[in-house]
Design a protein around this motif. Sequence first.
Motif, PDB file in Angstrom:
ATOM      1  N   PHE A   8      10.389  -3.200  -3.625  1.00 20.71           N
ATOM      2  CA  PHE A   8      10.603  -2.679  -4.975  1.00 20.71           C
ATOM      3  C   PHE A   8       9.631  -3.299  -5.985  1.00 20.71           C
ATOM      4  N   ASN A   9       9.313  -2.504  -7.000  1.00 18.69           N
ATOM      5  CA  ASN A   9       8.504  -3.000  -8.103  1.00 18.69           C
ATOM      6  C   ASN A   9       9.405  -3.812  -9.032  1.00 18.69           C
ATOM      7  N   GLY A  10       9.143  -5.098  -9.128  1.00 21.34           N
ATOM      8  CA  GLY A  10       9.980  -5.964  -9.965  1.00 21.34           C
ATOM      9  C   GLY A  10       9.475  -6.103 -11.393  1.00 21.34           C
ATOM     10  N   LEU A  11       8.362  -5.427 -11.714  1.00 19.72           N
ATOM     11  CA  LEU A  11       7.775  -5.611 -13.050  1.00 19.72           C
ATOM     12  C   LEU A  11       8.300  -4.594 -14.047  1.00 19.72           C
ATOM     13  N   ASP A  12       8.333  -4.984 -15.300  1.00 20.93           N
ATOM     14  CA  ASP A  12       8.488  -3.991 -16.369  1.00 20.93           C
ATOM     15  C   ASP A  12       7.624  -4.436 -17.546  1.00 20.93           C
TER      16      ASP A  12
ATOM     17  N   ASN B  49      -2.067   2.392   4.541  1.00 24.51           N
ATOM     18  CA  ASN B  49      -1.694   3.415   3.550  1.00 24.51           C
ATOM     19  C   ASN B  49      -0.894   4.547   4.200  1.00 24.51           C
ATOM     20  N   LYS B  50      -1.357   4.963   5.380  1.00 20.75           N
ATOM     21  CA  LYS B  50      -0.675   6.067   6.083  1.00 20.75           C
ATOM     22  C   LYS B  50       0.741   5.621   6.484  1.00 20.75           C
ATOM     23  N   ASN B  51       0.847   4.426   7.028  1.00 22.97           N
ATOM     24  CA  ASN B  51       2.164   3.904   7.417  1.00 22.97           C
ATOM     25  C   ASN B  51       3.091   3.774   6.220  1.00 22.97           C
ATOM     26  N   ASN B  52       2.517   3.295   5.112  1.00 21.13           N
ATOM     27  CA  ASN B  52       3.339   3.137   3.899  1.00 21.13           C
ATOM     28  C   ASN B  52       3.876   4.477   3.408  1.00 21.13           C
ATOM     29  N   LYS B  53       3.060   5.514   3.523  1.00 20.21           N
ATOM     30  CA  LYS B  53       3.492   6.864   3.121  1.00 20.21           C
ATOM     31  C   LYS B  53       4.712   7.278   3.942  1.00 20.21           C
ATOM     32  N   ASN B  54       4.635   7.033   5.254  1.00 15.53           N
ATOM     33  CA  ASN B  54       5.762   7.392   6.135  1.00 15.53           C
ATOM     34  C   ASN B  54       6.996   6.574   5.804  1.00 15.53           C
ATOM     35  N   ARG B  55       6.789   5.283   5.524  1.00 15.96           N
ATOM     36  CA  ARG B  55       7.936   4.433   5.173  1.00 15.96           C
ATOM     37  C   ARG B  55       8.618   4.967   3.916  1.00 15.96           C
ATOM     38  N   SER B  56       7.812   5.377   2.932  1.00 16.24           N
ATOM     39  CA  SER B  56       8.384   5.878   1.668  1.00 16.24           C
ATOM     40  C   SER B  56       9.123   7.198   1.897  1.00 16.24           C
ATOM     41  N   LYS B  57       8.543   8.051   2.754  1.00 11.16           N
ATOM     42  CA  LYS B  57       9.206   9.328   3.075  1.00 11.16           C
ATOM     43  C   LYS B  57      10.565   9.050   3.729  1.00 11.16           C
TER      44      LYS B  57
ATOM     45  N   TYR C 241      18.593   3.183  -6.894  1.00 11.92           N
ATOM     46  CA  TYR C 241      17.446   2.262  -6.932  1.00 11.92           C
ATOM     47  C   TYR C 241      16.332   2.802  -7.823  1.00 11.92           C
ATOM     48  N   LYS C 242      15.522   1.852  -8.309  1.00 10.36           N
ATOM     49  CA  LYS C 242      14.313   2.227  -9.053  1.00 10.36           C
ATOM     50  C   LYS C 242      13.239   2.520  -7.996  1.00 10.36           C
ATOM     51  N   VAL C 243      13.174   3.782  -7.592  1.00 12.76           N
ATOM     52  CA  VAL C 243      12.338   4.142  -6.438  1.00 12.76           C
ATOM     53  C   VAL C 243      10.850   4.260  -6.799  1.00 12.76           C
ATOM     54  N   ILE C 244      10.591   4.675  -8.046  1.00  8.92           N
ATOM     55  CA  ILE C 244       9.186   4.924  -8.432  1.00  8.92           C
ATOM     56  C   ILE C 244       8.352   3.648  -8.269  1.00  8.92           C
ATOM     57  N   GLY C 245       7.265   3.794  -7.537  1.00  7.69           N
ATOM     58  CA  GLY C 245       6.355   2.657  -7.331  1.00  7.69           C
ATOM     59  C   GLY C 245       6.716   1.791  -6.137  1.00  7.69           C
ATOM     60  N   SER C 246       7.885   2.059  -5.533  1.00 15.37           N
ATOM     61  CA  SER C 246       8.320   1.173  -4.445  1.00 15.37           C
ATOM     62  C   SER C 246       7.653   1.528  -3.120  1.00 15.37           C
ATOM     63  N   CYS C 247       7.665   0.590  -2.207  1.00 14.75           N
ATOM     64  CA  CYS C 247       7.141   0.831  -0.865  1.00 14.75           C
ATOM     65  C   CYS C 247       7.854  -0.128   0.100  1.00 14.75           C
ATOM     66  N   ASN C 248       8.946   0.368   0.663  1.00 16.25           N
ATOM     67  CA  ASN C 248       9.853  -0.519   1.413  1.00 16.25           C
ATOM     68  C   ASN C 248       9.557  -0.553   2.908  1.00 16.25           C
TER      69      ASN C 248
END
Length: 395
Positions: free
Chosen positions: A139-143, A269-277, A295-302
Motif C-alpha cells: 500500500f501507498n502510505g504517503l499523503d 512490471n509485468k508480474n506486478n500488473k498481474n498481482r494488482s489484477k 482499502y486505499k487501492v490506488i497506487g498500491s501493488c501488493n
Amino acid sequence: MKLNHSLMNNNFTMPDLAKVKQLLKKKNIILTQSTQVENFEKSWSKWLDVRYSTFVNSGSSANYISIKILQILNKNSVKNEIIVPTLTWVSDINSIIMNGFKPIFVDINLSNLSMDTNQVLNKINKKTLAVFITHAQGFNGLDDTLLKELKNKKIHLIEDVCESHGAVHKNKKLGTYGLISNFSFYYAHHMTTIEGGMICTNDKKIYEISRMLSSHGMIQEAKNKIFEKKMIKKYNDLSPKFIFLYTTLNFRNNEIGATIGINQLKTLNKNNKNRSKNFNLFLKELDSKKYFTDYKVIGSCNYAFPIILKTISIAKRNLFEKMLSLANIEFRRGNAGGGNQLRQPYLKEFLGKINFNNFKNVEHVHNFGYYIGNYPTLKKNKIIKICNFLNNIKI
Ligand SMILES: Cc1ncc(COP(=O)(O)O)c(C=O)c1O
C-alpha cells in the motif's frame, strides 16, 4: 475441500538459473561484489528513477545502514527521536534503537496499513529527526499533508518500501519521495535475489556513505576518488587500502545475487500488473460484511493479499484459522511483521507501560489481520474458489 494455496510460489525462475549458470561458466570470474552488482544497482536506479542505489545483503541491512547514515550526518544534533509505525518489520525499529535513537510509535490506518498521519503530526516535536515510514503490504502510505508538513518542518523522510516495489504516490514510485529508501529482495517479495536489499537516494554524499557502511566502513568503497585521496593523506600512518572510517560490518551482496536481480527486474512490471489484477479480484469477490475491503487501492501493488476480519471474537478467529488450515490455505496472522510490534519481547526493556487503547487499529490487525499468497501466476478460478470458501466461513 482442499484448496492448496501456498503463501509463495517459486519466485526463482528457470531463466534466472540459466543466467547464473552462464555467469559460473565464465573464465576467471569474480563472484564477490563486482560488475554485475554495479549493473544491477544502475538498472535498479533507472527502474526506480533515483540517482544512486547500493545493493546489500538484505532489506534489514538496508534499514540499518539508512538509520546509521542519519546518525553520522546528525552527530551533534539534539534531535534523537524517529517516528515509526507499530505495524512494520522488526528491523525498522531495531535500526533505530541500535543507532542510539528513540523510536516514537504511532498507530496505523486500516485503509493502507500505514502510519496514521494525524498521529505522526501530533508526535512531532523539537527532538524529531525523521519519520521512518513503512509502506506495508504494497500500500501507498504517503499523503500530501504528511509530505508537506515534513518538508515545512525540515524532518527527514526515510521510506521502507521492502513490501511495496512498484507502488506509487501520484504516479511517482514509492522510494523516490524520501531522503533514503529501502527495498528487500527476500525470496517471498515482489522480486528476489534470494536474499538482498537496496539503499536508494538522490544525495551523492549519502550514497558514498552507504557504500562505505555496507563494506566495513572502508574508504576504498567510495566512488569519489578525490575524497579517498584526501583521506589517505589525512590518515597517512595507515595502509591506504585499510582505512576504516565508520563503525559498521560487512553487508555487501555478490555477483550471483546481482545476476538474479538483473533478470528478475525484467519481469517485475509485468508480474506486478498481474498481482494488482489478482488483488482487485480478491477484493471484488470477498464478502465485505465479514472482511475489511475498504482499502486505499490506488497506487498500491501488493505481493500478498491482506485479510482483515471484521469480527472481534477470538472464537470466530480460531474457527477462521482452523478452516484455512483444513483447506490447506497457508496464512500468517498479524499482516506485516506479525502485528503490533509493541507486544514483542525485544522491545520490553525500551518501553514503559503501554496503553494499548492508543493503538486500536494495529491491535485489531494483531488479533484479526492475516495475509495469504497473491502471486502473478494465480488464476482467476482459483481466486474465486478461495473467496467463496472464505465467504462461507461462519464468522
Ligand atoms: C517492511 C519490511 N522491512 C524490512 C524487511 C527486511 O527485509 P529482509 O528480510 O530482506 O531483511 C522486511 C522483510 O520482510 C519487511 O517486510
